[in-house]
Design a protein around this motif. Structure first.
Motif, short mmCIF file in Angstrom:
data_model
loop_
_atom_site.label_atom_id
_atom_site.label_comp_id
_atom_site.label_asym_id
_atom_site.label_seq_id
_atom_site.Cartn_x
_atom_site.Cartn_y
_atom_site.Cartn_z
N UNK A 179 0.80 -1.23 0.00
CA UNK A 179 0.00 0.00 0.00
C UNK A 179 0.83 1.28 0.00
N UNK A 180 2.14 1.15 0.24
CA UNK A 180 2.98 2.36 0.28
C UNK A 180 2.95 3.10 -1.04
N UNK A 181 2.73 2.39 -2.14
CA UNK A 181 2.72 3.06 -3.45
C UNK A 181 1.59 4.08 -3.52
N UNK A 201 -2.74 21.03 -16.74
CA UNK A 201 -3.45 19.75 -16.88
C UNK A 201 -2.58 18.62 -16.32
N UNK A 202 -3.15 17.80 -15.46
CA UNK A 202 -2.38 16.73 -14.80
C UNK A 202 -2.75 15.37 -15.38
N UNK A 203 -1.73 14.67 -15.86
CA UNK A 203 -1.88 13.31 -16.39
C UNK A 203 -1.03 12.38 -15.53
N UNK A 204 -1.47 11.14 -15.38
CA UNK A 204 -0.78 10.19 -14.49
C UNK A 204 -0.48 8.90 -15.24
N UNK A 205 0.74 8.37 -15.01
CA UNK A 205 1.14 7.08 -15.58
C UNK A 205 1.79 6.25 -14.48
N UNK A 206 1.29 5.03 -14.28
CA UNK A 206 1.87 4.15 -13.27
C UNK A 206 2.04 2.75 -13.83
N UNK A 207 3.16 2.11 -13.48
CA UNK A 207 3.44 0.77 -13.99
C UNK A 207 3.62 -0.22 -12.84
N UNK A 208 3.04 -1.39 -12.97
CA UNK A 208 3.23 -2.50 -12.03
C UNK A 208 2.76 -2.13 -10.62
N UNK A 209 3.69 -2.02 -9.67
CA UNK A 209 3.34 -1.61 -8.30
C UNK A 209 2.58 -0.28 -8.33
N UNK A 210 3.05 0.63 -9.15
CA UNK A 210 2.38 1.92 -9.27
C UNK A 210 1.21 1.89 -10.25
N UNK A 211 1.12 0.83 -11.06
CA UNK A 211 -0.10 0.64 -11.84
C UNK A 211 -1.26 0.42 -10.90
N UNK A 213 -0.94 1.37 -7.64
CA UNK A 213 -0.91 2.55 -6.77
C UNK A 213 -1.63 3.75 -7.34
N UNK A 214 -1.46 4.01 -8.65
CA UNK A 214 -2.12 5.17 -9.25
C UNK A 214 -3.63 5.00 -9.25
N UNK A 215 -4.10 3.78 -9.56
CA UNK A 215 -5.55 3.54 -9.56
C UNK A 215 -6.11 3.58 -8.15
N UNK A 216 -5.39 2.95 -7.19
CA UNK A 216 -5.87 2.93 -5.80
C UNK A 216 -5.85 4.31 -5.18
N UNK A 217 -4.92 5.19 -5.61
CA UNK A 217 -4.84 6.55 -5.06
C UNK A 217 -6.07 7.37 -5.40
N UNK A 218 -6.83 6.95 -6.42
CA UNK A 218 -8.06 7.65 -6.76
C UNK A 218 -9.12 7.50 -5.68
N UNK A 219 -8.95 6.51 -4.80
CA UNK A 219 -9.87 6.35 -3.66
C UNK A 219 -9.79 7.53 -2.69
N UNK A 220 -8.70 8.30 -2.74
CA UNK A 220 -8.55 9.45 -1.86
C UNK A 220 -9.31 10.68 -2.36
N UNK A 221 -9.86 10.58 -3.58
CA UNK A 221 -10.66 11.68 -4.11
C UNK A 221 -9.94 12.59 -5.10
N UNK A 222 -8.77 12.20 -5.59
CA UNK A 222 -8.03 13.02 -6.55
C UNK A 222 -8.71 12.97 -7.93
N UNK A 226 -6.47 12.71 -16.71
CA UNK A 226 -6.52 11.34 -17.24
C UNK A 226 -5.45 10.51 -16.56
N UNK A 227 -5.65 9.20 -16.57
CA UNK A 227 -4.73 8.29 -15.88
C UNK A 227 -4.54 7.03 -16.72
N UNK A 228 -3.28 6.59 -16.85
CA UNK A 228 -2.96 5.34 -17.54
C UNK A 228 -2.29 4.39 -16.55
N UNK A 229 -2.84 3.21 -16.41
CA UNK A 229 -2.26 2.20 -15.52
C UNK A 229 -1.77 1.02 -16.36
#
Length: 395
Positions: A179-181, A201-211, A213-222, A226-229
């Motif tokens: 969960x640290x990611x 404009x903010x775009x996000x890219x996360x791979x593997x652990x951060x793939x 992490x980036x999707x799970x971070x959306x649970x915080x309300x950010x 656009x976001x690519x996992x």
């Protein structure tokens, strides 16, 4: 003579009772006698409680065998995997490999740790069109992903990167857990939303652990644009089960509830965040990419497989059959890496070396640098096209 002995014997008994009564502060010798009799009765009751004591002992043994011992074993394995730093790998890129890049370094606080952050721009092509937050995978640091950052900066984007806690140049004595990611990505998104870059404009890219992490971070309300996992797993439990079976066989499944318990103790409810839930809560544009032959995050653990649970109408899924785990590397380079590693012995782990970093080093130990950092522009073009559509819709 007989009568004399009998009288003397009675006198001695009376004297002994009186002496004991006086010794224990009891005035009446009969009270002492009564207590002795009752003590015998208590001893008799204790003998009758033996079955209860045996039952309690059995329950205690079962508790130790089914909970305490497995929990201790799980904590030991967990500490072996995550309570180490993941320092820089053998093969790494730096700004020296790309002299056209400008790099600004700064720090961001996350859960008591200082994250080492880097902002990259092409000195000639940067046009301020958007900011991309690019996040690395497990066993790596941001330097392993600088080739992907270079692709985006070459097209005018600014790219912000960072090392997750316990990795690379960031603070933290250990990585702590999966969960640290998303904990650190949440901190980075919070920083961007309140910094001088908040109007970009903010775009996000996360791979593997951060793939994940980036999707799970959306649970915080950010709410990035656009976001690519890429190659992301949906939840910690599924990927830990896969890794545990890989390391210790099917019997390792018995440890899964204890892994979840340890992570819950460390991260609270944040340990339960899933990628799919974050994507659904977000509702914005999301690109989910995965390859069905991924050996590191198998398709059965992926966010892409959970498409039936995705209710976000703006989510797209891009699947491959032969891209392995990295996705951004060409099939030719992947085949070369497989060939170079086939049948070769793995190097020994160094003392206190992170298991996941060791895995990365072993995978590329015999490979050429060109193959390891090869970029397949067809995949990267698909991601950039997805970002471009989001920017076009924003105008």
């Amino acid at each position: 003579m007989y009568k004399y002995r009998k009288i003397r014997y009675r006198a001695m008994i009376s004297y002994n009772r009186t002496s004991k009564a006086t010794l224990f502060g009891i005035d009446n010798a009969r009270t002492l006698y009564y207590n002795n009799v009752m003590g015998n009765r208590v001893k008799t009751k204790s003998k009758n409680n033996i079955p209860i004591k045996i039952a309690v002992f059995i329950v205690y043994v079962l508790l130790c065998w089914t909970f305490i011992i497995p929990l201790i074993a799980t904590v030991f394995v967990y500490r072996y995997l995550f309570y180490k730093r993941s320092d820089k790998t053998e093969m790494l890129l730096s700004v020296k490999d790309y002299p056209e890049l400008i790099c600004d370094e700064f720090k961001v606080q996350s859960a008591g740790n200082e994250l080492a952050c880097f902002l990259y721009r092409d000195r000639n092509k940067y046009d301020g069109r958007a900011l991309i937050l690019l996040c690395h995978g497990l066993g790596c640091s941001h330097g392993n992903y600088l080739n992907r950052a270079r692709y985006f900066t070459d097209r005018g984007y600014a790219v912000m990167m960072f090392d997750i806690s316990g990795c690379g140049a960031s603070g933290g004595k250990v990585m702590r857990g999966l969960p640290q990611s998303h904990v650190d990505i949440h901190a980075m998104l919070g920083y961007i939303e309140s910094s001088e870059y908040k109007d970009m404009p903010l775009l996000v890219y996360g791979h593997s652990w951060s793939g994940f992490g980036t999707a799970a971070a959306l649970n915080y309300g950010h709410t990035p644009l656009a976001l690519a996992t890429a190659s992301g797993f949906d939840d910690c439990a599924s990927i830990m089960r896969f890794q545990a079976e890989k390391m210790a066989g099917k019997q390792a499944v018995m440890m899964m509830p204890y892994f979840s318990l340890v992570q819950r103790m460390l991260y609270g409810k944040a340990s339960l965040y899933r990628g799919v839930d974050g994507i659904n809560k977000y509702g914005g544009r999301v690109l989910i990419t995965h390859s069905k032959d991924d050996p590191t995050v198998p398709y059965k653990c992926s966010i892409a497989l959970r498409k039936d649970r995705i209710t976000n109408p703006n989510a797209e899924i891009l699947l491959y059959d032969d891209r392995g785990h990295t996705l951004s590397r060409s099939v030719r380079a992947e085949d070369n890496i497989k060939r170079d590693c086939a049948g070769r012995p793995r190097r020994k782990m160094y003392k206190n070396e992170c298991y996941f970093k060791w895995e990365v080093d072993c995978h590329y130990h015999y490979c050429s640098r060109d193959d390891v950092f090869d970029i397949d522009e067809s995949f990267m073009d698909a991601v950039e096209s997805f970002y471009a559509k989001a920017l076009e819709e924003r105008r």
